[in-house]
Each structure stands twice: as structure tokens, then as C-alpha cells.
Design an enzyme around this catalytic site. Structure first.
Site: not given
Ligand SMILES: *Cc1c(COP(=O)(O)O)cnc(C)c1O
Length: 363
Positions: A36, A131
Site C-alpha cells: 500500500k 483500530r
Molecule cells: C498496513 C497494514 C499492514 C502492514 O503494516 P506494516 O507496518 O507496513 O508491515 C498490515 N495489516 C494491516 C491491516 C494494515 O493496514
């Protein structure tokens, strides 16, 4: 196009992904690479796949579509609970999604049956980061609620299957993943198996911040999946903020061009009000300094920050389109037209990848 530009070293990303997948494999954990921050860049996703990730994950459907349209055949996971308006497309584009709403799961099931496909839902559990996710004491109730869908999907291979449970750490509340928290997730899955009779084959134990446990050699048996973005991109342990030995910290570099150099005082002249973003700046008087401005700003960096690669160069601040540097201690003279390199943090990678003003160069 020109500058600023984001240089993306795919070989380094592949090495980083392999480092993570090797570590995880030793504990029976498979990894989905998270794209992302790079807006679902298929070349970044491809490097992660070459490095051994089992699939790709992104929070935005438009990014998953980009990966798919580039011909990527690996499993795709939507990381954010689907917007009700995007459910038909979710089922079409992603084989799996993270979920926390029973109504959304039911609608995913309806759409998946209509399209004649199987969609796997991972139910998110909030272990305290506040969250996404259902509160632990509601998990069994919710699993019971969608259990009938699960049975239909198992028998007819269309609709929604409950793939398992997942959790997320350190995104909102800054909660650090721990063995007891992961133990709680494994225990909940065990109760779903015993008391409701669902398999729960996937237990997704978080993001990059969970890697610190694996690196210390500690893990919760049964947790068999992680979703890793930032640590693959930047090679850091996000909990200790230290580099992981053997990973690259410079797979991404931002290059920008110097547009002004001038000797100036370190404290502004006149009464100090607010800056361009409504903050009241504070200045330390360091006397006259040699400064440089590069054509890079908050519009390119978002909420992120950059670290100069060159010794003796310091970032003083940024406005929308100007990054102000103190180059007094630089080894050589900095001139207009010089191209300076910076290491972007995660926020700056996100900003640069999202900015149409930054050229992305993969090599
Ligand atoms: C962005 C995200 C991740 C990845 O997080 P990183 O810190 O980049 O490894 C994993 N799970 C969810 C639900 C996320 O939104």
C-alpha cells in the site's frame, strides 16, 4: 519527467523480502507482502513475490486492481474492511479480505455466490490497539452468526469461508505485539474450533511490528501468517527502530534538485507568527549558516520525512514545495543544479508514491 524522483532498488527489496520470509518460515509463518505504501506498484509486488511472500496485500482496491492488471497471479488480500459500496469489486478482485462487520461478511457472501466464486474472510480481533477488529468477547458470537454461510461455502465452493482470525498492532494505539496477546488470539481460534466447529486455518498475527518477536526467537505456536510492508521496504525493526542486520535500509532513495544556495541567519527577521501550516515555528540561533533549497516539499512527502544521504547536510524544514537544508558542514560546496539524495521514511515513501509530481524509477 525529471526531479524529484524516487529510486526503487528491486533487488534490495527482493533481498529484504527473502530475509523476512526466511525468518518467518522457521516458525511456520507465511507472509503476505504489503504494497500500500507504493500504491500497489506491480514491480514492488513482483520483487516481494520473488523474495518468497505467499501473496500480496493492500488496503485499497484500486491498488489490488493495479496488481492484477499487471498480470500478477499471486493471492491478493484486501487489508481494510470493505466499504459496502465496493463489495462486488472486492469479490471480483481479491480472494481474501480482512473483516470486522457481520453485515459486510453477509454481503460478501451474497456477492460471491452471485459471481460463483469463493471469498475468504479473516475476522479481525482488536487486541487493544483500538483500530479495526471486534472486541475479543464478541468473537464467538460473531463466528456463530456467520457459521451457516461457512458451511454453504465449504460444500458448494462459492460464497464466504471464514479463513481465520487476524489482529493488528501498533497502528493506532501504538500497542507492541506480545506473546500473551498472540496467545490470546490462538486461544480464541481454539474456542471457535471446539465450540463452533470452524477450522480457522489462518491466524494472522499482525504486521511488521510482530517481526521483533521472531527475530528474538520467540513465537506463539499456531499463529501462522503475517502481513508485512514497512520492514520489507525499509529493513528496520519497527519496535526497536534499529536496522535488521542483513537487510537493506536504502531500497528507496529520493533525489531532488538544488534551486537556491545562500548564506542566511538561522533565526527569521521580524515578528514570528505562524508558518504555512499554521504552526508557530521555533528557531535556535546558530549564527550565519550556509543554506540550500531543494525542489521537494510536503506535497511530495506527505506527513513523512527524509534524511540526507550526504554527511553534513541537515534538513531544517519543509513547506509545500521547498525543502530547506543547512549545508554549512557539507564536505564540498553545494550548488544550484546539484542533485541531492535522501532516505525517505515510511510516510515519505507513501507521499512520494502518491504524488504525481514525483517520478518513480525502478531498477
Ligand atoms: C498496513 C497494514 C499492514 C502492514 O503494516 P506494516 O507496518 O507496513 O508491515 C498490515 N495489516 C494491516 C491491516 C494494515 O493496514
Amino acid at each position: 519527467m525529471g526531479f524529484p524522483r524516487l529510486l526503487i532498488d528491486l533487488a534490495k527489496l527482493e533481498t529484504n523480502a527473502r530475509w523476512v520470509t526466511d525468518l518467518c518460515r522457521r516458525h511456520g509463518v507465511s507472509v503476505f507482502g504489503v504494497t500500500k505504501a507504493c500504491c500497489g506498484d506491480p514491480e514492488v509486488g513482483g520483487a516481494m513475490l520473488r523474495g518468497g511472500v505467499g501473496g500480496l496485500a493492500d488496503s485499497r482496491l484500486i491498488n489490488l486492481r493495479r496488481l492484477k492488471e499487471a498480470g500478477i497471479k499471486a493471492p491478493l488480500l484486501l487489508l481494510r474492511s470493505p466499504m459496502p459500496s465496493e463489495i462486488p469489486a472486492v469479490v471480483q478482485l481479491a480472494g481474501m479480505s480482512l473483516n470486522s462487520d457481520p453485515g459486510v461478511i453477509r454481503e460478501l457472501d451474497r456477492q460471491a455466490r452471485q459471481q460463483g466464486v469463493l471469498h475468504r474472510a479473516i475476522l479481525m480481533v482488536d487486541l487493544g490497539d483500538l483500530r479495526e477488529g471486534v472486541w475479543p468477547d464478541r468473537v464467538l458470537e460473531l463466528v456463530r452468526e456467520v457459521h451457516s454461510l461457512e458451511e454453504h461455502a465449504r460444500d458448494y465452493a462459492t460464497g464466504v469461508r471464514l479463513a481465520g482470525l487476524g489482529t493488528n498492532f501498533a497502528c493506532f494505539g501504538g500497542v507492541v505485539p506480545s506473546l500473551p496477546a498472540l496467545g490470546g488470539l490462538a486461544e480464541l481460534a481454539g474456542r471457535c474450533r471446539r465450540e463452533v466447529g470452524v477450522d480457522m486455518p489462518v491466524l494472522s498475527g499482525g504486521n511488521s511490528t510482530s517481526l521483533h518477536l521472531l527475530a528474538e526467537g520467540a513465537w506463539q505456536p499456531g499463529i501462522n501468517h503475517l502481513r508485512v510492508g514497512e520492514s520489507i521496504l525499509l529493513g528496520y525493526d519497527l519496535v526497536s527502530r534499529r536496522p535488521f542486520a542483513g537487510m537493506h535500509q536504502d531500497a528507496f532513495l529520493l533525489e531532488a534538485e538544488v534551486i537556491e544556495t545562500e548564506r542566511k541567519p538561522s533565526v527569521p527577521t521580524g515578528e514570528i507568527g505562524f508558518d504555512a501550516f499554521g504552526n508557530r515555528p521555533h528557531f535556535e540561533d546558530r549564527g550565519l549558516r550556509q543554506r540550500a533549497i531543494v525542489a521537494l516539499g510536503k506535497q511530495d512527502l506527505g506527513a513523512g520525512h527524509v534524511m540526507p544521504e550526504e554527511a553534513g547536510v541537515e534538513v531544517v524544514g519543509a513547506s509545500s514545495d521547498h525543502l530547506i537544508l543547512d549545508v554549512t558542514a557539507a564536505a564540498g560546496p553545494v550548488r544550484v543544479g546539484d542533485r541531492l539524495r535522501f532516505r525517505p521514511d515510511y510516510g515519505a515513501i507513501l507521499g512520494a508514491c502518491t504524488s504525481p509530481y514525483v517520478e518513480k524509477i525502478t531498477f
